[in-house]
Motif scaffolding. Structure first.
Motif, PDB file in Angstrom:
ATOM      1  N   ARG A  30      -6.592  42.201 -59.882  1.00 11.70           N
ATOM      2  CA  ARG A  30      -6.430  41.268 -61.008  1.00 11.70           C
ATOM      3  C   ARG A  30      -4.975  40.869 -61.213  1.00 11.70           C
ATOM      4  O   ARG A  30      -4.687  39.737 -61.591  1.00 11.70           O
ATOM      5  N   LEU A  31      -4.072  41.800 -60.972  1.00 13.01           N
ATOM      6  CA  LEU A  31      -2.657  41.465 -61.123  1.00 13.01           C
ATOM      7  C   LEU A  31      -2.227  40.417 -60.106  1.00 13.01           C
ATOM      8  O   LEU A  31      -1.343  39.606 -60.367  1.00 13.01           O
ATOM      9  N   GLY A  32      -2.859  40.391 -58.936  1.00 11.69           N
ATOM     10  CA  GLY A  32      -2.514  39.405 -57.928  1.00 11.69           C
ATOM     11  C   GLY A  32      -2.936  37.991 -58.303  1.00 11.69           C
ATOM     12  O   GLY A  32      -2.249  37.020 -57.986  1.00 11.69           O
ATOM     13  N   TRP A  33      -4.083  37.862 -58.984  1.00 13.72           N
ATOM     14  CA  TRP A  33      -4.560  36.536 -59.375  1.00 13.72           C
ATOM     15  C   TRP A  33      -3.852  35.999 -60.618  1.00 13.72           C
ATOM     16  O   TRP A  33      -3.773  34.779 -60.816  1.00 13.72           O
ATOM     17  N   SER A  34      -3.356  36.875 -61.471  1.00 17.00           N
ATOM     18  CA  SER A  34      -2.811  36.447 -62.758  1.00 17.00           C
ATOM     19  C   SER A  34      -1.635  35.475 -62.656  1.00 17.00           C
ATOM     20  O   SER A  34      -1.614  34.459 -63.355  1.00 17.00           O
ATOM     21  N   PRO A  35      -0.618  35.716 -61.793  1.00 15.70           N
ATOM     22  CA  PRO A  35       0.495  34.749 -61.725  1.00 15.70           C
ATOM     23  C   PRO A  35       0.061  33.364 -61.260  1.00 15.70           C
ATOM     24  O   PRO A  35       0.768  32.384 -61.509  1.00 15.70           O
ATOM     25  N   LEU A  36      -1.095  33.281 -60.600  1.00 16.91           N
ATOM     26  CA  LEU A  36      -1.605  31.991 -60.123  1.00 16.91           C
ATOM     27  C   LEU A  36      -2.474  31.298 -61.157  1.00 16.91           C
ATOM     28  O   LEU A  36      -3.003  30.216 -60.898  1.00 16.91           O
ATOM     29  N   ASN A  37      -2.612  31.910 -62.346  1.00 14.11           N
ATOM     30  CA  ASN A  37      -3.529  31.441 -63.387  1.00 14.11           C
ATOM     31  C   ASN A  37      -4.933  31.263 -62.808  1.00 14.11           C
ATOM     32  O   ASN A  37      -5.638  30.294 -63.097  1.00 14.11           O
ATOM     33  N   ALA A  38      -5.342  32.226 -62.003  1.00 10.81           N
ATOM     34  CA  ALA A  38      -6.637  32.170 -61.337  1.00 10.81           C
ATOM     35  C   ALA A  38      -7.456  33.424 -61.611  1.00 10.81           C
ATOM     36  O   ALA A  38      -8.354  33.767 -60.841  1.00 10.81           O
ATOM     37  N   LEU A  39      -7.169  34.099 -62.720  1.00 10.63           N
ATOM     38  CA  LEU A  39      -7.891  35.321 -63.065  1.00 10.63           C
ATOM     39  C   LEU A  39      -9.280  34.973 -63.584  1.00 10.63           C
ATOM     40  O   LEU A  39      -9.425  34.259 -64.572  1.00 10.63           O
ATOM     41  N   LEU A  40     -10.307  35.470 -62.909  1.00  5.51           N
ATOM     42  CA  LEU A  40     -11.690  35.156 -63.279  1.00  5.51           C
ATOM     43  C   LEU A  40     -12.379  36.289 -64.015  1.00  5.51           C
ATOM     44  O   LEU A  40     -13.508  36.107 -64.495  1.00  5.51           O
ATOM     45  N   LEU A  92     -14.443  29.608 -69.772  1.00  9.20           N
ATOM     46  CA  LEU A  92     -13.210  29.122 -70.390  1.00  9.20           C
ATOM     47  C   LEU A  92     -12.369  28.337 -69.388  1.00  9.20           C
ATOM     48  O   LEU A  92     -11.811  27.280 -69.721  1.00  9.20           O
ATOM     49  N   HIS A  93     -12.251  28.848 -68.155  1.00 11.44           N
ATOM     50  CA  HIS A  93     -11.561  28.088 -67.111  1.00 11.44           C
ATOM     51  C   HIS A  93     -12.212  26.716 -66.928  1.00 11.44           C
ATOM     52  O   HIS A  93     -11.527  25.684 -66.875  1.00 11.44           O
ATOM     53  N   ASP A  94     -13.522  26.703 -66.799  1.00  7.67           N
ATOM     54  CA  ASP A  94     -14.250  25.461 -66.559  1.00  7.67           C
ATOM     55  C   ASP A  94     -14.069  24.479 -67.710  1.00  7.67           C
ATOM     56  O   ASP A  94     -13.811  23.284 -67.492  1.00  7.67           O
ATOM     57  N   ARG A  95     -14.178  24.991 -68.944  1.00  6.49           N
ATOM     58  CA  ARG A  95     -14.061  24.119 -70.119  1.00  6.49           C
ATOM     59  C   ARG A  95     -12.648  23.545 -70.243  1.00  6.49           C
ATOM     60  O   ARG A  95     -12.475  22.353 -70.506  1.00  6.49           O
ATOM     61  N   MET A  96     -11.641  24.379 -70.040  1.00  5.33           N
ATOM     62  CA  MET A  96     -10.270  23.907 -70.181  1.00  5.33           C
ATOM     63  C   MET A  96      -9.909  22.923 -69.070  1.00  5.33           C
ATOM     64  O   MET A  96      -9.184  21.941 -69.309  1.00  5.33           O
ATOM     65  N   ARG A  97     -10.405  23.161 -67.854  1.00  9.45           N
ATOM     66  CA  ARG A  97     -10.161  22.214 -66.761  1.00  9.45           C
ATOM     67  C   ARG A  97     -10.864  20.896 -67.026  1.00  9.45           C
ATOM     68  O   ARG A  97     -10.318  19.810 -66.757  1.00  9.45           O
ATOM     69  N   GLU A  98     -12.074  20.960 -67.550  1.00 13.82           N
ATOM     70  CA  GLU A  98     -12.821  19.739 -67.849  1.00 13.82           C
ATOM     71  C   GLU A  98     -12.132  18.914 -68.932  1.00 13.82           C
ATOM     72  O   GLU A  98     -12.088  17.685 -68.853  1.00 13.82           O
ATOM     73  N   GLU A  99     -11.578  19.600 -69.926  1.00 15.76           N
ATOM     74  CA  GLU A  99     -10.889  18.902 -71.015  1.00 15.76           C
ATOM     75  C   GLU A  99      -9.439  18.570 -70.669  1.00 15.76           C
ATOM     76  O   GLU A  99      -8.747  17.954 -71.481  1.00 15.76           O
ATOM     77  N   ASP A 105     -28.304  35.587 -72.837  1.00 21.71           N
ATOM     78  CA  ASP A 105     -29.345  35.651 -71.813  1.00 21.71           C
ATOM     79  C   ASP A 105     -28.788  36.063 -70.452  1.00 21.71           C
ATOM     80  O   ASP A 105     -29.440  35.903 -69.431  1.00 21.71           O
ATOM     81  N   LEU A 106     -27.564  36.607 -70.456  1.00 22.81           N
ATOM     82  CA  LEU A 106     -26.914  37.013 -69.214  1.00 22.81           C
ATOM     83  C   LEU A 106     -26.622  38.506 -69.232  1.00 22.81           C
ATOM     84  O   LEU A 106     -26.542  39.126 -70.291  1.00 22.81           O
ATOM     85  N   VAL A 107     -26.435  39.070 -68.038  1.00 18.53           N
ATOM     86  CA  VAL A 107     -26.055  40.469 -67.915  1.00 18.53           C
ATOM     87  C   VAL A 107     -24.538  40.623 -67.978  1.00 18.53           C
ATOM     88  O   VAL A 107     -24.023  41.523 -68.633  1.00 18.53           O
ATOM     89  N   GLY A 108     -23.806  39.743 -67.288  1.00 17.64           N
ATOM     90  CA  GLY A 108     -22.344  39.851 -67.230  1.00 17.64           C
ATOM     91  C   GLY A 108     -21.671  38.883 -68.178  1.00 17.64           C
ATOM     92  O   GLY A 108     -20.970  37.955 -67.749  1.00 17.64           O
ATOM     93  N   GLU A 109     -21.839  39.113 -69.475  1.00 15.42           N
ATOM     94  CA  GLU A 109     -21.326  38.174 -70.466  1.00 15.42           C
ATOM     95  C   GLU A 109     -19.807  38.121 -70.491  1.00 15.42           C
ATOM     96  O   GLU A 109     -19.220  37.089 -70.821  1.00 15.42           O
ATOM     97  N   ASP A 110     -19.125  39.205 -70.111  1.00 18.28           N
ATOM     98  CA  ASP A 110     -17.669  39.236 -70.194  1.00 18.28           C
ATOM     99  C   ASP A 110     -17.029  38.338 -69.136  1.00 18.28           C
ATOM    100  O   ASP A 110     -16.175  37.507 -69.442  1.00 18.28           O
ATOM    101  N   MET A 111     -17.446  38.488 -67.868  1.00 14.99           N
ATOM    102  CA  MET A 111     -16.887  37.640 -66.817  1.00 14.99           C
ATOM    103  C   MET A 111     -17.306  36.186 -67.009  1.00 14.99           C
ATOM    104  O   MET A 111     -16.506  35.266 -66.816  1.00 14.99           O
ATOM    105  N   GLU A 112     -18.563  35.960 -67.400  1.00 14.86           N
ATOM    106  CA  GLU A 112     -19.046  34.590 -67.572  1.00 14.86           C
ATOM    107  C   GLU A 112     -18.227  33.842 -68.613  1.00 14.86           C
ATOM    108  O   GLU A 112     -17.955  32.651 -68.456  1.00 14.86           O
ATOM    109  N   MET A 113     -17.811  34.546 -69.658  1.00 16.29           N
ATOM    110  CA  MET A 113     -16.998  33.895 -70.678  1.00 16.29           C
ATOM    111  C   MET A 113     -15.661  33.430 -70.103  1.00 16.29           C
ATOM    112  O   MET A 113     -15.196  32.320 -70.373  1.00 16.29           O
ATOM    113  N   VAL A 114     -15.024  34.251 -69.277  1.00 18.05           N
ATOM    114  CA  VAL A 114     -13.733  33.886 -68.695  1.00 18.05           C
ATOM    115  C   VAL A 114     -13.892  32.708 -67.744  1.00 18.05           C
ATOM    116  O   VAL A 114     -13.102  31.751 -67.777  1.00 18.05           O
ATOM    117  N   VAL A 115     -14.922  32.747 -66.886  1.00 21.86           N
ATOM    118  CA  VAL A 115     -15.150  31.638 -65.957  1.00 21.86           C
ATOM    119  C   VAL A 115     -15.445  30.364 -66.730  1.00 21.86           C
ATOM    120  O   VAL A 115     -14.955  29.276 -66.384  1.00 21.86           O
TER     121      VAL A 115
END
Length: 486
Positions: A241-251, A286-293, A274-284
């Motif tokens: 996770r530390l490797g992805w963070s400086p790239l703003n690519a932490l999922l 957020l990336h999608d929503r912010m990129r779309e906006e 309705d999901l099992v992995g609610e924590d990761m899905e929220m982060v992904v």
């Protein structure tokens, strides 16, 4: 044992494909390790001293700490006690009792002298009905939301609805935070106005000792399964996770310890129940929503704030946990597929997402098929010495190298396991985990992927991990009414 030429040709092709897969994934891991090495040295240089946090104390934003709990009677008191000892100016602890059938609710009410409070509940996110809200007449920092069972995601949404402050921190009910953990994980919000989420390091509390809600002794687990997971956590957090963070690519921000800007989460629709992995899905999402906006934003990983959690000690609980994690990974990626190769996707859409899809999500299938191919070809006498050495180097040698690098990053930065005996233990685990344990985890992940494909789960449920709670002080367990002390 003889097989047809066509099957032999297919297995040989699969064998070399397996080798190519291992080389590719480990090359990326080595690249992430290189990035994380520079990142962690820079962090230690700039943030290692506590005076930086103290200088910002008057400006730190208030935080609502959400503790979703379902049948956590054995650990909830120690968790809340550790939270109340955080060195942070303004915060509240909101325990969300999600329809527990044990004594979780009564334990918290009795321990902190809570009484039912007629607080108005603003339902900004839909949840199962909230039945009661408890507050303390003497300690305004602790509240309890008692609601009908709806799963962890539903409990988090109820906590967000109740939270008073602009930032909320998610902490699991079996976790222990260090006194400065919250201050350090919130600091990126002070340094960058575009920050919307941060996550901290998760460490294994098995083998440690906790007294009165505080970590009194840090040690490695004595049992094999928790010990090998200690190495997994070091590797996953200190360079993954530390490797992805400086790239703003932490999922991924661990559901056990993460801070979020509340309004951004509400705008995204909250956690999906309705999901099992609610924590990761929220982060992904957020990336999608912010990129779309097309908004400027940052999601960061902070390597210093530590959250200690209990990991499974028995194989059944470990199996259930890893199957759920793989289901959650598949749900998160395929549910937000538009993020991949988006025109303005940046590193997260063009690099991190494809990597997670190909190597973390689908990759276990390749691994298991590769192991089967090597075994079958070996039994038929069709594996050359050169191919076997190449396979061994790719699957074992690079794995050991990555684990040892994670140990080195830990040693030069935070030095939590300084004794020679501890270092020797970790090194032996780094070697031995490649012979059996790693292959077993790949099989568990394949089962998780198959369960996701079969859509066996329709609603998020609580994962059941058997808690030993042997890291508690015995006197504290007895005071809390823990069955372990009786």
């Amino acid at each position: 044992m003889s097989i047809s030429p066509a099957v032999a040709a297919f297995l040989l092709w699969l064998q070399w494909g397996f080798l190519a897969y291992f080389i590719c994934i480990n090359v990326v891991y080595l690249g992430l390790n290189f990035i994380s090495g520079f990142a962690i040295l820079r962090y230690v240089r700039e943030h290692g001293a506590s005076f930086r946090i103290k200088n910002f104390a008057d400006y730190q934003p208030p935080v609502s700490i959400l503790v979703p709990a379902h049948n956590e009677e054995r650990t909830i008191i120690a968790t809340v006690r550790s939270l109340l000892r955080l060195g942070y100016p303004t915060f509240e602890v909101v325990v969300v009792n999600d329809g527990s059938t044990d004594g979780t609710l009564q334990a918290v009410v009795d321990e902190f002298g809570l009484v039912e409070f007629p607080e108005a509940y603003r339902s900004r996110l839909p949840t199962q009905p909230v039945e009661r809200i408890f507050a303390s007449p003497n300690n305004g920092r602790v509240r309890v939301v008692d609601k009908r069972n709806g799963g962890k995601a539903d409990a988090l949404n109820a906590g967000i609805n109740t939270a008073r402050y602009p930032l909320f921190c998610v902490v699991d009910a079996d976790c222990i935070l260090q006194p400065d953990s919250l201050a350090r994980v919130v600091q990126p919000f002070l340094e960058d106005s575009s920050m919307i989420a941060t996550g901290g390091v998760i460490r294994v509390v098995n083998g440690c000792k906790v007294k009165d809600g505080m970590l009194s002794d840090i040690d490695l687990p004595n049992r094999a399964l928790p010990l090998v997971q200690t190495m997994e956590y070091l590797r996953a957090f200190l360079f993954g996770r530390l490797g992805w963070s400086p790239l703003n690519a932490l999922l991924i921000i661990s559901g056990a310890f993460g801070v979020f800007y509340k309004e951004r989460v509400i705008a995204a629709g909250g956690y999906k129940s309705d999901l099992v992995g609610e924590d990761m899905e929220m982060v992904v999402r957020l990336h999608d929503r912010m990129r779309e906006e097309r908004r400027r934003y940052r999601i960061a990983f902070v390597p210093d704030p530590i959250c200690w959690t209990e990991v499974p000690s028995d194989l059944r609980s470990l199996y259930n946990q890893r199957v759920r994690w793989q289901q959650g990974l598949a749900e998160s990626l395929f549910g937000n597929w538009r993020l991949m190769f988006r025109r303005n996707g940046g590193m997260v859409g063009w690099v991190a997402y494809p990597f997670m899809l190909l190597f973390e999500c689908i990759g276990p299938v390749v691994e298991v098929l590769g192991y089967v191919a090597v075994i079958v070809l070996g039994l038929c006498g069709m594996v050359s010495a050169e191919a076997f050495v190449a396979f061994l180097f790719a699957s074992v040698g690079l794995g050991i190298l990555l684990s040892v690098n994670a140990m080195m990053l830990e040693e030069i930065s935070f030095h939590l396991y300084p004794r020679p005996g501890q270092q020797l233990k970790l090194f032996l685990v780094a070697v031995l985990e490649n012979f059996g344990y790693r292959q077993m985890m790949s099989l568990f992940r394949v089962i998780g992927l198959l369960r996701w494909m079969a859509k066996l789960r329709r609603r998020s449920q609580w994962g059941h991990v058997r808690r030993s709670a042997d890291w508690h002080d015995e006197a504290e367990q007895a005071a809390a009414g823990s069955p372990a002390a009786s």
